[in-house]
Write a protein that holds these residues in place. Structure first.
Motif, PDB file in Angstrom:
ATOM      1  N   ILE A   8       0.838  -1.210   0.000  1.00 39.90           N
ATOM      2  CA  ILE A   8       0.000   0.000   0.000  1.00 39.90           C
ATOM      3  C   ILE A   8       0.871   1.257   0.000  1.00 39.90           C
ATOM      4  N   GLU A   9       1.989   1.216   0.721  1.00 38.30           N
ATOM      5  CA  GLU A   9       2.922   2.348   0.687  1.00 38.30           C
ATOM      6  C   GLU A   9       3.537   2.500  -0.705  1.00 38.30           C
ATOM      7  N   TYR A  10       3.813   1.372  -1.327  1.00 33.23           N
ATOM      8  CA  TYR A  10       4.386   1.366  -2.673  1.00 33.23           C
ATOM      9  C   TYR A  10       3.407   1.997  -3.678  1.00 33.23           C
ATOM     10  N   VAL A  11       2.142   1.606  -3.594  1.00 31.25           N
ATOM     11  CA  VAL A  11       1.110   2.172  -4.470  1.00 31.25           C
ATOM     12  C   VAL A  11       0.970   3.676  -4.219  1.00 31.25           C
ATOM     13  N   ALA A  12       0.976   4.073  -2.938  1.00 28.14           N
ATOM     14  CA  ALA A  12       0.867   5.501  -2.593  1.00 28.14           C
ATOM     15  C   ALA A  12       2.054   6.292  -3.150  1.00 28.14           C
ATOM     16  N   GLU A  13       3.232   5.684  -3.105  1.00 31.14           N
ATOM     17  CA  GLU A  13       4.439   6.336  -3.627  1.00 31.14           C
ATOM     18  C   GLU A  13       4.347   6.526  -5.145  1.00 31.14           C
ATOM     19  N   LEU A  45      -4.127 -13.998  -0.697  1.00 31.53           N
ATOM     20  CA  LEU A  45      -4.203 -12.952  -1.708  1.00 31.53           C
ATOM     21  C   LEU A  45      -4.140 -11.585  -1.058  1.00 31.53           C
ATOM     22  N   SER A  46      -3.321 -10.713  -1.570  1.00 33.74           N
ATOM     23  CA  SER A  46      -3.310  -9.333  -1.072  1.00 33.74           C
ATOM     24  C   SER A  46      -3.046  -8.396  -2.239  1.00 33.74           C
ATOM     25  N   CYS A  47      -3.754  -7.281  -2.233  1.00 31.97           N
ATOM     26  CA  CYS A  47      -3.513  -6.300  -3.287  1.00 31.97           C
ATOM     27  C   CYS A  47      -3.797  -4.901  -2.772  1.00 31.97           C
ATOM     28  N   ALA A  48      -3.136  -3.944  -3.383  1.00 30.71           N
ATOM     29  CA  ALA A  48      -3.352  -2.526  -3.082  1.00 30.71           C
ATOM     30  C   ALA A  48      -3.584  -1.841  -4.417  1.00 30.71           C
TER      31      ALA A  48
END
Length: 197
Positions: A8-13, A45-48
């Protein structure tokens, strides 16, 4: 490599300051099998994801390895996002009369999605391990994403509208460009000249 809690931090970045929607994180665990004659296994399963009209990025990881060519999670994402957004557009009368439904390209052009899945059994497409072919992973992820997206659209009406409008902008721009290219081809058909010796 993206760690389990960092997507989620990666997606926000990637999204930066002015994304259309705030990044969300979803996860679940399922058990199943790829076919009747195969053993049962567990998948986490996990996704952002979030939407942006400036940046687009889709990355899939499995057991901490980047799947350059995706495979099962890529197919699941395409099916689920197109299904859920198309359903929202129909349910809310956002399509014009007789308008064609959205395509994956229209969603992909404004989507930032990172998935990070784990399974106790993995079938790779080939020796390079850049795509997986697990049927159960694909089915579980499709079902999971469809369900989460439908709930998200109900609970986040303002964001749902922003996503719908952006996807329709992408769709109509693509169709206009395709029509212009087709008209140009019809006006100036390609001719092949055979050089004279």
């Amino acid at each position: 490599m993206v760690d389990e809690n960092g997507i989620i931090e990666y997606v926000a970045e990637i999204a930066g300051e002015d994304a259309l929607t705030t990044p969300v994180f979803w996860e679940t665990e399922r058990r199943g099998r790829d076919s009747e004659d195969k053993p049962e296994y567990k998948v986490k399963l996990s996704c952002a994801c979030c939407f942006s009209n400036k940046v687009q990025r889709i990355e899939h990881y499995h057991n901490y390895s980047w799947l350059e060519h995706g495979g099962s999670p890529e197919k699941a994402s395409k099916t689920a996002f197109v299904y859920a957004i198309d359903k929202y557009l129909k349910d809310n009368n956002k399509y014009q009369k007789g308008e064609a439904r959205i395509a994956w390209q229209d969603v992909e052009d404004c989507l930032i999605l990172v998935s990070n899945n784990f399974s106790t059994q993995t079938s790779y497409e080939n020796q390079t391990k850049k795509a997986i072919t697990n049927k159960f992973v694909q089915e579980a992820m499709t079902d999971f994403l469809k369900s989460r997206l439908e709930t998200y659209f109900i609970e986040n009406r303002v964001d749902a509208l922003k996503i719908a409008e952006q996807v329709l902008i992408n769709k109509r721009s693509r169709e206009t460009a395709e029509e212009a290219a087709k008209a140009l081809t019809e006006t100036y058909p390609l001719t092949f000249c055979v050089p004279q010796v």
